[in-house]
Design a protein around this motif. Structure first.
Motif, short mmCIF file in Angstrom:
data_model
loop_
_atom_site.label_atom_id
_atom_site.label_comp_id
_atom_site.label_asym_id
_atom_site.label_seq_id
_atom_site.Cartn_x
_atom_site.Cartn_y
_atom_site.Cartn_z
N PRO A 34 -24.05 -7.11 10.87
CA PRO A 34 -23.98 -7.23 9.41
C PRO A 34 -22.56 -6.95 8.91
CG PRO A 34 -25.87 -5.91 10.05
CD PRO A 34 -25.07 -6.14 11.29
N ASN A 35 -22.20 -7.58 7.83
CA ASN A 35 -20.89 -7.44 7.18
C ASN A 35 -19.73 -7.94 8.04
OD1 ASN A 35 -21.73 -6.49 4.67
ND2 ASN A 35 -21.89 -4.41 5.47
N GLN A 36 -20.01 -8.69 9.09
CA GLN A 36 -18.93 -9.26 9.90
C GLN A 36 -18.24 -10.39 9.15
OE1 GLN A 36 -20.13 -10.52 13.80
NE2 GLN A 36 -18.15 -11.42 14.27
N VAL A 37 -19.01 -11.20 8.45
CA VAL A 37 -18.45 -12.29 7.64
C VAL A 37 -19.10 -12.28 6.27
CG1 VAL A 37 -17.92 -13.78 9.61
CG2 VAL A 37 -20.13 -13.97 8.49
N ALA A 61 -25.53 -11.18 6.85
CA ALA A 61 -26.37 -10.21 7.55
C ALA A 61 -27.64 -10.84 8.08
CB ALA A 61 -26.70 -9.04 6.64
N ALA A 62 -28.19 -11.81 7.37
CA ALA A 62 -29.43 -12.45 7.81
C ALA A 62 -29.20 -13.23 9.10
CB ALA A 62 -29.98 -13.35 6.72
N ALA A 63 -28.03 -13.80 9.25
CA ALA A 63 -27.72 -14.56 10.46
C ALA A 63 -27.54 -13.67 11.68
CB ALA A 63 -26.46 -15.39 10.23
N ALA A 64 -27.20 -12.39 11.45
CA ALA A 64 -26.96 -11.48 12.56
C ALA A 64 -28.22 -10.80 13.06
CB ALA A 64 -25.95 -10.41 12.14
N CYS A 65 -29.28 -10.85 12.28
CA CYS A 65 -30.52 -10.16 12.67
C CYS A 65 -31.37 -10.99 13.59
CB CYS A 65 -31.32 -9.80 11.43
SG CYS A 65 -30.45 -8.63 10.39
#
Length: 65
Positions: A34-37, A61-65
């Motif tokens: 999360p918060n990477q991009v 964040a949704a893409a990282a989960c």
């Protein structure tokens, strides 16, 4: 469907000759936390007396989960 706005349309999507075109820097990047991009856009909505800005923000964040 034939639905169309009755106000004058902005001419913002046509590039001006000579303007710099920036590369897409996230191509090939794997989003792993999360918060990477973050991504943001801006547009405006015409109202009866002027316009208002709409600025959605997405953290990825949704893409990282």
């Amino acid at each position: 469907m034939g639905i169309e706005a009755i106000h004058r349309k902005p001419n913002t999507s046509k590039p001006t000759p000579g303007n710099k075109i920036y590369p897409y820097l996230l191509r090939g990047l794997k989003v792993e936390r999360p918060n990477q991009v973050w991504a943001m856009d801006i547009t405006y909505i015409a109202m009866a007396r002027g316009f208002v800005y709409l600025t959605p923000l997405s953290t990825g964040a949704a893409a990282a989960c």
